[in-house]
Design an enzyme around this catalytic site. Structure first.
Site, short mmCIF file in Angstrom:
data_model
loop_
_atom_site.label_atom_id
_atom_site.label_comp_id
_atom_site.label_asym_id
_atom_site.label_seq_id
_atom_site.Cartn_x
_atom_site.Cartn_y
_atom_site.Cartn_z
N HIS A 67 0.90 -1.27 -0.13
CA HIS A 67 0.16 0.11 0.05
C HIS A 67 0.75 1.29 0.16
CE1 HIS A 67 0.27 1.27 4.27
NE2 HIS A 67 0.08 -0.12 4.47
N ASP A 178 5.95 1.99 7.01
CA ASP A 178 4.71 1.46 6.64
C ASP A 178 3.82 2.34 5.86
OD1 ASP A 178 2.25 0.09 6.87
OD2 ASP A 178 1.85 0.83 8.94
N GLU A 210 -5.22 2.10 2.47
CA GLU A 210 -5.11 0.84 3.40
C GLU A 210 -5.42 1.19 4.89
OE1 GLU A 210 -2.96 -2.04 6.16
OE2 GLU A 210 -2.77 0.20 5.75
N GLU A 211 -4.69 2.63 4.99
CA GLU A 211 -4.81 2.86 6.80
C GLU A 211 -6.26 3.47 7.27
OE1 GLU A 211 -2.63 2.29 8.60
OE2 GLU A 211 -0.50 2.38 7.48
N ASP A 233 3.51 -5.91 3.83
CA ASP A 233 3.23 -4.83 4.58
C ASP A 233 4.50 -5.01 5.95
OD1 ASP A 233 1.93 -2.76 6.32
OD2 ASP A 233 0.14 -3.56 5.58
N HIS A 330 3.59 3.26 13.36
CA HIS A 330 2.56 4.27 13.26
C HIS A 330 3.17 5.52 14.27
CE1 HIS A 330 -1.37 2.55 11.75
NE2 HIS A 330 -0.29 1.78 11.05
#
Length: 363
Positions: A67, A178, A210-211, A233, A330
């Site tokens: 992604h 990410d 995606e998030e 991922d 994150h």
């Protein structure tokens, strides 16, 4: 050298802003990289890329997906005094929201304000301020000045987190690891297969959003309709002092790619289960390549990937996961070992080369 190519890709791709819903710059960069390596390439109206490489020999169609988007913020309101209020895009912890540098629309600098330390009470020094109390300072003194800068409600806000090599240069820290590391792995896979015949067809897919709900994977997977798929991922690493490695998350940097056998939002809801035949293919490819895999289950953790939506499309797509461990997920300081990304490329290359022997019958 594969490692240096991945390092360069990661440096370039993490620098590009691409908060969910505004991934245009990342998609443009990935399309430029994949187009010369593919027989066909298309970008749909939301930005999902499908790059097709025909192997020239009979075999199944495999989709390998990463992604493009990253977590971030957006402008909720512009106050009369020129400060910005914010909303979150993706899973953004309130712990990140004071004293950080950001970019609005990828270019305009801003600061997540923090009360002067000299003026804080004892309670304020240890309190986490919730998002609805936070603000961004763009150096403006009125709403009109902000509007003149080109800032509007809904504009995306990316964290600043410059690419940084640790004392051990194989360890790289950056924002948006990410999943720009997955995009880097996908690009390197196409480079490794340049000029090589293999069974079947490889569809390299770069998904958007995606998030915020695995949305791009749902948009594109049914259209590609592969025989099976592998989602690329990242995965949180359990090798820090604040996580129990043995009891909660036995994944470490430098231990090789991880294969999450199931994942979900809590112990009662499993979002994705790896197909047993795809698991076997990944394990056999890793064994032939001499690469260790870290096998892990994430039921009970707040974790899911594009694999969850891929598996439900086109009457059910057998799917597997190949994940790069990274610390501090994150956040603008995600830390990754580039050797794990190298290993992921080698496993995928070996799997594609043996694509002709795939049997996906469940029994």
């Amino acid at each position: 050298m594969l490692k240096e190519r991945l390092r360069g890709l990661l440096r370039e791709l993490t620098a590009i802003p691409g908060v969910s819903g505004e991934e245009q710059k990342v998609i443009a960069a990935m399309a430029d990289k994949l187009r010369p390596l593919a027989d066909e390439l298309s970008v749909d109206r939301w930005g999902n890329i499908v790059a097709v490489r025909k192997g020239g020999l009979p075999g199944p169609k495999v989709m390998v997906a990463a992604h493009a988007d990253e977590i971030g913020l957006c402008v909720k309101n512009i106050l009369p005094n020129g400060f910005l209020l914010i909303s979150r895009i993706g899973v953004v912890s309130d712990l990140l929201l004071q004293g950080r540098r950001v970019r609005i629309n990828g270019t305009i600098p801003g600061i997540l304000g923090i009360k002067a330390g000299h003026l804080m009470s004892a309670e304020e020094r240890t309190k986490v301020k919730p998002m609805n109390e936070c603000y961004i300072d763009v150096g403006a003194f009125s709403r009109d000045e902000v509007l003149t800068m080109g800032i509007r409600v809904g504009d995306r806000i990316a964290f600043e987190g410059d690419f940084m090599e640790m004392a051990n240069p194989d360890l790289i820290c950056s924002k948006a690891v990410d999943d720009r590391v997955g995009c880097s792995i996908l690009t390197a896979l196409f480079e490794e297969l340049r000029g090589i015949s293999f069974p079947g067809t490889l569809c390299g897919v770069v998904t958007v959003q995606e998030e915020i709900g695995l949305r791009g994977a749902a948009m594109v997977s049914g259209r590609v309709a592969p025989d099976y798929a592998v989602a690329l991922d990242t995965i949180p690493s359990g090798d820090t002092p604040d996580v129990s490695f043995d009891r909660r998350l036995p994944v470490r940097l430098g231990g090789g790619p991880a294969v999450a056998l199931l994942d979900g939002y809590d112990s009662a809801f499993i979002a994705d289960v790896v197909h047993p035949k795809v698991r076997k293919m990944l394990e056999e490819a890793a064994e032939r390549a001499g690469i260790p895999l870290q096998m892990v289950t994430l039921g009970g953790e707040v974790y899911t990937t594009d694999a969850a939506n891929i598996s439900l499309e086109a009457n059910g797509i057998p799917v597997g996961l190949l994940l790069t461990p990274r610390r501090y997920s994150h956040s603008p300081v995600e830390l990754v070992n580039v050797n794990d990304a190298v290993s992921a490329v080698l496993v995928l290359t070996e799997m594609i080369r043996e694509n002709g022997s795939v049997s996906l019958d469940f029994i």
